[in-house]
Enzyme design. Structure first.
Site, PDB file in Angstrom:
ATOM      1  N   ASP A 228      21.366  44.869   4.001  1.00 27.29           N
ATOM      2  CA  ASP A 228      21.117  44.269   2.696  1.00 27.29           C
ATOM      3  C   ASP A 228      19.824  43.460   2.773  1.00 27.29           C
ATOM      4  O   ASP A 228      19.627  42.671   3.704  1.00 27.29           O
ATOM      5  CB  ASP A 228      22.271  43.352   2.289  1.00 27.29           C
ATOM      6  N   GLU A 327      20.076  50.118   0.721  1.00 29.09           N
ATOM      7  CA  GLU A 327      19.946  50.308  -0.713  1.00 29.09           C
ATOM      8  C   GLU A 327      18.701  51.146  -0.995  1.00 29.09           C
ATOM      9  O   GLU A 327      17.694  51.020  -0.305  1.00 29.09           O
ATOM     10  CB  GLU A 327      19.803  48.959  -1.426  1.00 29.09           C
ATOM     11  N   CYS A 377      34.012  43.267  -3.684  1.00 27.48           N
ATOM     12  CA  CYS A 377      34.628  42.601  -2.534  1.00 27.48           C
ATOM     13  C   CYS A 377      34.796  43.620  -1.415  1.00 27.48           C
ATOM     14  O   CYS A 377      35.427  44.667  -1.606  1.00 27.48           O
ATOM     15  CB  CYS A 377      35.986  42.012  -2.918  1.00 27.48           C
ATOM     16  N   CYS A 399      41.363  38.560  -4.461  1.00 25.35           N
ATOM     17  CA  CYS A 399      42.061  38.289  -3.191  1.00 25.35           C
ATOM     18  C   CYS A 399      41.652  36.974  -2.549  1.00 25.35           C
ATOM     19  O   CYS A 399      42.256  36.546  -1.567  1.00 25.35           O
ATOM     20  CB  CYS A 399      41.851  39.437  -2.210  1.00 25.35           C
ATOM     21  N   ASP A 406      25.240  37.819   1.028  1.00 28.24           N
ATOM     22  CA  ASP A 406      24.451  38.895   1.642  1.00 28.24           C
ATOM     23  C   ASP A 406      25.256  39.621   2.721  1.00 28.24           C
ATOM     24  O   ASP A 406      25.129  40.832   2.892  1.00 28.24           O
ATOM     25  CB  ASP A 406      23.153  38.340   2.224  1.00 28.24           C
TER      26      ASP A 406
END
Length: 431
Positions: A228, A327, A377, A399, A406
């Site tokens: 990321d 990405e 999540c 949850c 990040d």
């Protein structure tokens, strides 16, 4: 270049030895070659465009295309282009003329569709063009002057007229990396590719292209490292289900860019009321210091991206990751959803450097659609914009999983087929 072989470029400082008179005469001759290089590049583009335009118009009228051989006598258009240009560049080594033509022709072909459609203007080249060197036009060796490059820059006819020989430069080796690469070239472990001689006042440099086979490391291709790219944390890399990972802070980039941008703005203001020594010499002289500040910012970005990408690949090798998943930031500058800082730091360039270094070591790169990876999540799969109460914190509304935002994003990105999972499981809009 053999299949599976990679190419990279290393910059070396050159020091003139001999071949075409004294240093001043050498400068004059190379500047003349620079001007001719520009002419070759631009005329190649123009001839290629004229040919395609004429071909398109003929097809509209007759339904038939122009035939290169019957129209020009050559099998390929680049052969015809060389024939058109050769009389105007008689002092130019023919092998380098051809290499220069190929450079422009490749540029034109990559943009031809958009040019003919009217979506972009015809590519053109400005002054001070690098001198293109075919791999066969240079020879590197060790001698009394250290490493010496002998370059064929002029045609045999011109060398005979001027009583020149092949130009020789001493190649300066300033650091361990330069020395190691040169050692591998001289030993034959690395091959030579098309390179460039570049003038950056007051020095000449060699941008040397070298070819080599990538190093392979033992790794599981199914072991995926998710990467990321962020603002505060430049890189967060982890694998799903594994705690921790690689974290590279991005503060140094922000601080440097902020400092240099402030300096650049100050210099821009100064240019409006500069002293008499800078007045009357044109805009370029008046804003020269601004350009230098911009160069420093660009150089720093480049250096940092090299350092960060190397650290990531070293981490992947150390932990035997066979795949890196990232990405897809191809359209980062167009996407207003990305932070301005992310655009400013050229993350796309960072990705390219990561890809290049990964390829050297046989690490596979997979790019995924980044949509919702920061809102999902990684523990339960819940997607909710409320999962990000702040830029740095992720806290699942379903949850209760809490983590660095990040880190959570990198966990999601490391999941095989994560973009498909998000789209199929949640019907999320991935466009």
């Amino acid at each position: 270049m053999a299949k599976g072989t990679l190419s990279k470029v290393m910059k070396y400082e050159l020091s003139y030895l001999d071949g075409c008179g004294d240093f001043q005469n050498m400068q004059k001759e190379l500047w003349a070659l620079q001007r001719q290089t520009r002419e070759i590049l631009n005329r190649t583009i123009q001839i290629a465009y004229h040919w395609d335009y004429t071909d398109r118009e003929k097809f509209k009228k007759t339904g038939q295309h122009l035939d290169v051989k019957s129209e020009t006598g050559y099998k390929r258009l680049d052969g015809y282009i060389y024939d058109e240009l050769k009389e105007d560049v008689k002092n130019f080594a023919s092998v380098n003329v051809n290499a220069t033509i190929q450079k422009a022709w490749s540029k034109y072909k990559s943009s031809k569709t958009d040019v003919l459609r009217g979506d972009m203007s015809l590519p053109s080249y400005k002054s001070d063009q690098p001198l293109v060197l075919h791999g066969q036009s240079m020879k590197l060796s060790e001698g009394e002057d250290g490493v010496v490059m002998q370059a064929t820059l002029f045609s045999n006819t011109y060398k005979k007229e001027q009583e020149y020989s092949n130009v020789r430069f001493a190649v300066r080796l300033h650091d361990t990396t330069q020395r190691t690469i040169m050692k591998n070239i001289l030993s034959g472990d690395y091959g030579l590719g098309q390179s460039q001689i570049v003038y950056k006042r007051p020095k000449w440099f060699l941008y040397l292209t070298y070819n080599f086979s990538p190093k392979q490391h033992e790794a599981d291709p199914d072991k995926i490292l998710g990467v990321d790219l962020g603002e505060t944390i430049a890189i967060y890399a982890s694998s799903i289900g594994e705690y921790g990972g690689l974290r590279i802070e991005g503060g140094e980039v922000r601080a440097f860019a902020k400092q240099l941008e402030a300096r650049k703005r100050a210099l821009q203001k100064q240019a409006t009321y500069c002293g008499e020594g800078r007045v009357g010499h044109g805009t370029k002289t008046r804003v020269a210091d601004v350009y230098k500040a911009e160069d420093k910012i660009a150089n720093f970005r480049n250096t940092v991206n090299h350092r960060y990408s190397k650290k990531l690949i070293d981490y992947a090798i150390q932990h035997q990751y066979g795949t890196i998943q990232m990405e897809d930031l191809t359209g980062v500058k167009k996407d207003t959803g990305f932070p301005k800082f992310l655009q400013h730091w050229t993350y796309y360039d960072l990705q390219q450097k990561i890809e290049a270094k990964a390829k050297e070591h046989g690490i596979r790169i997979i790019k995924v659609n980044p949509a919702f990876t920061s809102q999902r999540c990684s523990k339960c799969g819940n997607i909710d914009s409320g999962n990000r109460p702040s830029q740095a914190v992720f806290c699942c509304t379903k949850c209760g999983f809490k983590a660095n935002a990040d880190f959570n994003a990198s966990q999601n990105i490391s999941i095989p087929g994560i973009d498909k999972i998000i789209k199929e499981s949640y019907g999320a809009n991935m466009e």
